[in-house]
Design a protein around this motif. Structure first.
Motif, mmCIF file in Angstrom:
data_model
loop_
_atom_site.group_PDB
_atom_site.id
_atom_site.type_symbol
_atom_site.label_atom_id
_atom_site.label_comp_id
_atom_site.label_asym_id
_atom_site.label_seq_id
_atom_site.Cartn_x
_atom_site.Cartn_y
_atom_site.Cartn_z
ATOM 1 N N TRP A 1 -108.934 39.611 35.276
ATOM 2 C CA TRP A 1 -108.132 38.684 34.476
ATOM 3 C C TRP A 1 -106.711 39.224 34.395
ATOM 4 N N MET A 2 -105.741 38.327 34.391
ATOM 5 C CA MET A 2 -104.352 38.685 34.101
ATOM 6 C C MET A 2 -103.860 37.741 33.011
ATOM 7 N N LEU A 3 -103.373 38.300 31.915
ATOM 8 C CA LEU A 3 -102.880 37.483 30.814
ATOM 9 C C LEU A 3 -101.888 38.285 29.976
ATOM 10 N N PRO A 4 -101.089 37.605 29.159
ATOM 11 C CA PRO A 4 -100.174 38.340 28.281
ATOM 12 C C PRO A 4 -100.944 39.201 27.284
ATOM 13 N N ARG A 5 -100.523 40.422 27.115
ATOM 14 C CA ARG A 5 -101.154 41.320 26.146
ATOM 15 C C ARG A 5 -101.133 40.701 24.750
ATOM 16 N N ALA A 6 -100.021 40.038 24.424
ATOM 17 C CA ALA A 6 -99.889 39.456 23.088
ATOM 18 C C ALA A 6 -100.963 38.418 22.814
ATOM 19 N N GLU A 7 -101.357 37.656 23.842
ATOM 20 C CA GLU A 7 -102.394 36.633 23.662
ATOM 21 C C GLU A 7 -103.755 37.284 23.401
ATOM 22 N N PHE A 8 -104.049 38.340 24.140
ATOM 23 C CA PHE A 8 -105.318 39.045 23.946
ATOM 24 C C PHE A 8 -105.390 39.622 22.536
ATOM 25 N N ASP A 9 -104.293 40.240 22.110
ATOM 26 C CA ASP A 9 -104.269 40.844 20.780
ATOM 27 C C ASP A 9 -104.347 39.781 19.682
ATOM 28 N N ARG A 10 -103.630 38.683 19.865
ATOM 29 C CA ARG A 10 -103.559 37.662 18.824
ATOM 30 C C ARG A 10 -104.921 37.045 18.541
ATOM 31 N N LEU A 11 -105.757 36.937 19.587
ATOM 32 C CA LEU A 11 -107.092 36.359 19.414
ATOM 33 C C LEU A 11 -108.150 37.414 19.099
ATOM 34 N N GLY A 12 -107.711 38.650 18.967
ATOM 35 C CA GLY A 12 -108.643 39.700 18.565
ATOM 36 C C GLY A 12 -109.513 40.227 19.680
ATOM 37 N N GLY A 13 -109.156 39.948 20.934
ATOM 38 C CA GLY A 13 -109.932 40.468 22.059
ATOM 39 C C GLY A 13 -111.328 39.874 22.117
ATOM 40 N N PHE A 14 -112.253 40.634 22.666
ATOM 41 C CA PHE A 14 -113.633 40.176 22.812
ATOM 42 C C PHE A 14 -114.400 40.365 21.507
ATOM 43 N N ASP A 15 -115.307 39.441 21.232
ATOM 44 C CA ASP A 15 -116.077 39.470 19.996
ATOM 45 C C ASP A 15 -117.228 40.475 20.125
ATOM 46 N N GLU A 16 -117.362 41.342 19.125
ATOM 47 C CA GLU A 16 -118.409 42.360 19.138
ATOM 48 C C GLU A 16 -119.808 41.768 19.033
ATOM 49 N N ALA A 17 -119.907 40.478 18.686
ATOM 50 C CA ALA A 17 -121.228 39.842 18.609
ATOM 51 C C ALA A 17 -121.927 39.872 19.962
ATOM 52 N N PHE A 18 -121.168 40.039 21.050
ATOM 53 C CA PHE A 18 -121.745 40.006 22.393
ATOM 54 C C PHE A 18 -121.921 41.399 22.988
ATOM 55 N N HIS A 19 -121.892 42.424 22.146
ATOM 56 C CA HIS A 19 -122.148 43.794 22.600
ATOM 57 C C HIS A 19 -123.578 43.897 23.140
ATOM 58 N N PRO A 20 -123.821 44.612 24.232
ATOM 59 C CA PRO A 20 -122.850 45.380 25.004
ATOM 60 C C PRO A 20 -122.160 44.589 26.121
ATOM 61 N N ALA A 21 -122.704 43.416 26.484
ATOM 62 C CA ALA A 21 -122.076 42.655 27.576
ATOM 63 C C ALA A 21 -122.687 41.264 27.682
ATOM 64 N N TYR A 22 -121.980 40.428 28.426
ATOM 65 C CA TYR A 22 -122.318 39.039 28.753
ATOM 66 C C TYR A 22 -121.867 38.060 27.662
ATOM 67 N N TYR A 23 -121.171 37.045 28.132
ATOM 68 C CA TYR A 23 -120.664 35.921 27.340
ATOM 69 C C TYR A 23 -119.446 36.252 26.490
ATOM 70 N N GLU A 24 -119.045 37.508 26.407
ATOM 71 C CA GLU A 24 -117.830 37.792 25.650
ATOM 72 C C GLU A 24 -116.606 37.202 26.329
ATOM 73 N N ASP A 25 -116.632 37.145 27.669
ATOM 74 C CA ASP A 25 -115.491 36.575 28.385
ATOM 75 C C ASP A 25 -115.459 35.049 28.254
#
Length: 265
Positions: A184-208
């Motif tokens: 993925w390539m995206l603005p860092r500010a956008e990733f930070d503003r939305l809080g990144g990936f949700d921990e509800a999907f730990h350890p993997a899958y569907y967070e993206d």
């Protein structure tokens, strides 16, 4: 994180060297989990691509603790690279948590998430960065298999929350809900503003997929760079693999209203 060790690699005989400036434009974040020698070949190709493109890019590798291989992947990065910001985690943070830890160490305005099993060649990162171009775009390349056959040009959601790769260019269907976070390539500010990936999907899958829907709901756009074809080997570790069906149910419940308008199959 308590116990995490952070260092900048400085091998005297590196196979991959990165010379980012004090204020790099792009931060490339990779997460490993028992990845082994695959990371070395990935970083070697990545270093060549960054140098060829003339990019001011830093590389951050987060190595998650593996139950059998421990942090052996971090050791490989240490002895084979120079200029990599290496985070050695005593825990398995999962994919989303590993990305979050890597982003915390990053300083570029553009964020590139990259899987170790993806091949990058000269011209590709520059092309992806150009598609962002200050806009609210999350840019994803097309992915091909090692034999050159098409793997995906983004993905669409089905009503039950499953995803289906887009493998054609028919305009009626080439409207992606998501694109694999293998790159993925995206603005860092956008990733930070939305809080990144949700921990509800730990350890993997569907967070993206969850992040992609939040990004679009907030006014962003998923852009598939069809002409940038990256080889994706699908060689990630499967140890401690999550229950994909459980992750799908969490996702489907959260996005039930959106999924109701998607096709059943």
């Amino acid at each position: 994180m308590i116990g995490a060790r952070v260092e900048t690699t400085s091998s005297p005989l590196p196979v991959a060297s990165f010379l980012a400036g004090a204020d790099p434009r792009i931060s490339i974040v990779l997460v490993t989990f028992g990845t082994g020698t695959l990371i070395v070949s990935c970083l070697e190709r990545l270093a060549a691509a960054v140098a060829s493109d003339g990019l001011d890019a830093e590389v951050v590798v987060v190595d998650n603790w593996h139950p059998r291989r421990r942090n052996a992947t971090a050791d490989l990065v240490t002895i084979t690279t120079s200029g990599v910001r290496l985070v050695i985690s005593p825990d398995n943070l999962g994919f989303g948590g590993g990305v979050a830890r890597g982003v915390a160490e990053a300083s570029g305005d553009l964020l590139c998430l990259l899987n170790p099993d993806v091949e990058v060649v000269p011209g590709q990162l520059r092309a992806l960065a150009g598609r962002v171009a200050g806009a609210r775009h999350l840019v994803v390349p097309a992915f091909v298999r090692p034999d050159g056959s098409l793997l995906e040009r983004g993905a669409r959601l089905l009503r039950n929350g499953e995803t289906r790769f887009i493998t054609g260019l028919d305009d009626r269907h080439h409207r992606p809900d998501d694109g694999s976070a293998a790159c993925w390539m995206l603005p860092r500010a956008e990733f930070d503003r939305l809080g990144g990936f949700d921990e509800a999907f730990h350890p993997a899958y569907y967070e993206d997929v969850d992040f992609a829907l939040r990004f679009v709901a907030d006014g962003g756009e998923i852009v598939i760079a069809d002409d940038v074809e990256m080889v994706h080997h699908h060689q990630g570790s499967t140890a401690e693999a999550p229950d994909v069906e459980c992750q799908r149910r969490i996702f489907a419940e959260r996005w039930a209203d959106v999924l109701a308008a998607r096709p059943p199959a």
